[in-house]
Enzyme design. Structure first.
Site, short mmCIF file in Angstrom:
data_model
loop_
_atom_site.label_atom_id
_atom_site.label_comp_id
_atom_site.label_asym_id
_atom_site.label_seq_id
_atom_site.Cartn_x
_atom_site.Cartn_y
_atom_site.Cartn_z
N GLY A 152 70.54 102.20 49.30
CA GLY A 152 70.84 102.37 50.95
C GLY A 152 69.31 101.63 50.93
O GLY A 152 68.54 101.91 50.37
N ASN A 153 69.09 100.88 52.73
CA ASN A 153 67.50 100.56 52.68
C ASN A 153 67.60 100.64 54.10
O ASN A 153 68.57 100.36 54.61
CB ASN A 153 67.08 99.25 52.09
CG ASN A 153 68.46 99.07 51.68
OD1 ASN A 153 68.44 97.80 52.82
ND2 ASN A 153 68.78 98.55 50.37
N THR A 162 62.04 100.87 46.29
CA THR A 162 63.08 101.15 45.89
C THR A 162 63.48 101.67 44.73
O THR A 162 62.41 102.32 44.82
CB THR A 162 63.16 99.41 45.18
OG1 THR A 162 64.34 99.60 43.78
CG2 THR A 162 61.72 99.64 43.84
N GLY A 163 64.53 102.34 44.31
CA GLY A 163 65.12 103.44 43.29
C GLY A 163 63.80 105.04 44.30
O GLY A 163 64.12 105.98 43.14
N GLU A 186 66.11 94.90 48.50
CA GLU A 186 66.98 94.43 49.61
C GLU A 186 66.24 93.79 50.93
O GLU A 186 66.81 93.75 51.34
CB GLU A 186 68.31 95.75 50.21
CG GLU A 186 69.01 95.42 48.96
CD GLU A 186 70.20 94.60 48.99
OE1 GLU A 186 69.98 93.22 49.04
OE2 GLU A 186 71.83 94.56 49.14
N HIS A 190 70.55 99.83 56.70
CA HIS A 190 72.12 98.95 55.01
C HIS A 190 72.62 100.15 54.15
O HIS A 190 71.81 101.23 53.56
CB HIS A 190 71.34 98.09 54.18
CG HIS A 190 71.86 97.80 53.01
ND1 HIS A 190 73.43 97.92 53.13
CD2 HIS A 190 71.79 98.09 51.66
CE1 HIS A 190 74.37 97.27 51.81
NE2 HIS A 190 73.36 97.82 51.04
N HIS A 220 76.03 102.17 52.50
CA HIS A 220 77.09 103.25 51.60
C HIS A 220 78.22 102.95 51.99
O HIS A 220 78.71 104.40 51.25
CB HIS A 220 77.69 102.71 49.96
CG HIS A 220 76.04 101.64 49.29
ND1 HIS A 220 75.73 101.22 48.34
CD2 HIS A 220 76.06 100.14 49.98
CE1 HIS A 220 74.69 100.38 48.26
NE2 HIS A 220 74.98 99.80 49.27
N HIS A 272 80.55 95.94 49.22
CA HIS A 272 79.39 96.13 49.11
C HIS A 272 78.83 97.43 50.09
O HIS A 272 78.61 99.12 49.59
CB HIS A 272 77.98 95.53 48.92
CG HIS A 272 77.04 95.19 49.00
ND1 HIS A 272 75.53 94.29 48.95
CD2 HIS A 272 76.36 97.08 49.20
CE1 HIS A 272 74.13 95.22 48.82
NE2 HIS A 272 75.17 96.53 48.70
ZN LIG Z 1 73.73 97.91 49.39
#
Ligand SMILES: [Zn+2]
Length: 211
Positions: free
Chosen positions: A29-30, A44-45, A75, A94, A96, A157
């Site tokens: 996610g972001n 990230t990460g 992303e 964003h 999941h 996704h």
């Molecule tokens: Zn994703």
């Protein structure tokens, strides 16, 4: 520019909510927040559940890093693309979430006319064609939808939502997932019954009145 600690605090709060609700696993996610001509974004990460203020990254509208010890989300392109296409966007989320992502994995689009509150708030939630995550393909796959839709399910996704601010983008994600869950449950109860044209017209009339 000094980034307001309030903006950072809010972004961290939304990330934690996304993690605590099970909308993401591990480092997935972001989230981003537009601050004038800059964007504050998750790195990230790192898990969204355990982020700290100094982990956040500041980039310009093209995605160039301006400040931060970590690198921005992979992303990032999707986020800058959305801000470019949507002047009204103040935040992008964003994730999941399981029910929506299950639909995405099965390539099953959500029906448009099942629940009044979804018709009134989000309207149609489109299913965008699959694109390799973290590539420009993702921008292409949502290009045809992002102008008119605040919540998009991306095949195989997850979900991306756009809001005027972080709360708004988060609630759109929450609503999308809640709707996907109800759709899944109703399907398993023997099938869904969409609202009739007449019922939909009446619902839309209540919206006109409240504007
Ligand atoms: Zn994703």
């Amino acid at each position: 520019m000094k980034i307001s600690s309030l903006a950072k605090k809010k972004l961290l709060e939304i990330c934690k909510r996304i993690y605590d609700k099970g909308f993401v696993a591990a480092n997935d996610g972001n989230v981003s927040l537009k601050l004038g001509n800059k964007i504050l974004v998750t790195p990230t990460g790192k898990s969204k559940g355990f982020l700290e203020s100094e982990d956040l990254v500041l980039v310009d509208l093209k995605g160039k890093k301006l400040k931060g010890k970590l690198n921005p989300t992979s992303e990032l392109m999707m986020h800058t693309f959305i801000y470019e296409k949507r002047e009204d966007a103040g935040a992008v989320v964003h994730a999941h979430p399981p029910y929506s992502t299950a639909l995405a994995a099965a390539k099953i689009p959500l029906p448009e006319f099942l629940l009044p509150e979804v018709i009134l708030s989000l309207g149609k939630i489109p299913l965008a064609p699959y694109a390799t995550p973290s590539t420009r393909e993702v921008c292409k796959s949502i290009e045809g939808f992002i102008q008119d839709h605040d919540a998009i399910i991306m095949e195989n996704h997850g979900v991306v939502t756009v809001g005027k601010d972080l709360d708004d983008a988060f609630f759109k994600l929450e609503r999308t997932e809640h709707y996907s869950r109800i759709y899944f449950l109703a399907k398993n109860l023997g099938g869904i019954k969409e609202l009739t044209k007449k019922e939909i017209e009446r619902i839309l009339k209540t919206k006109e009145k409240s504007v």
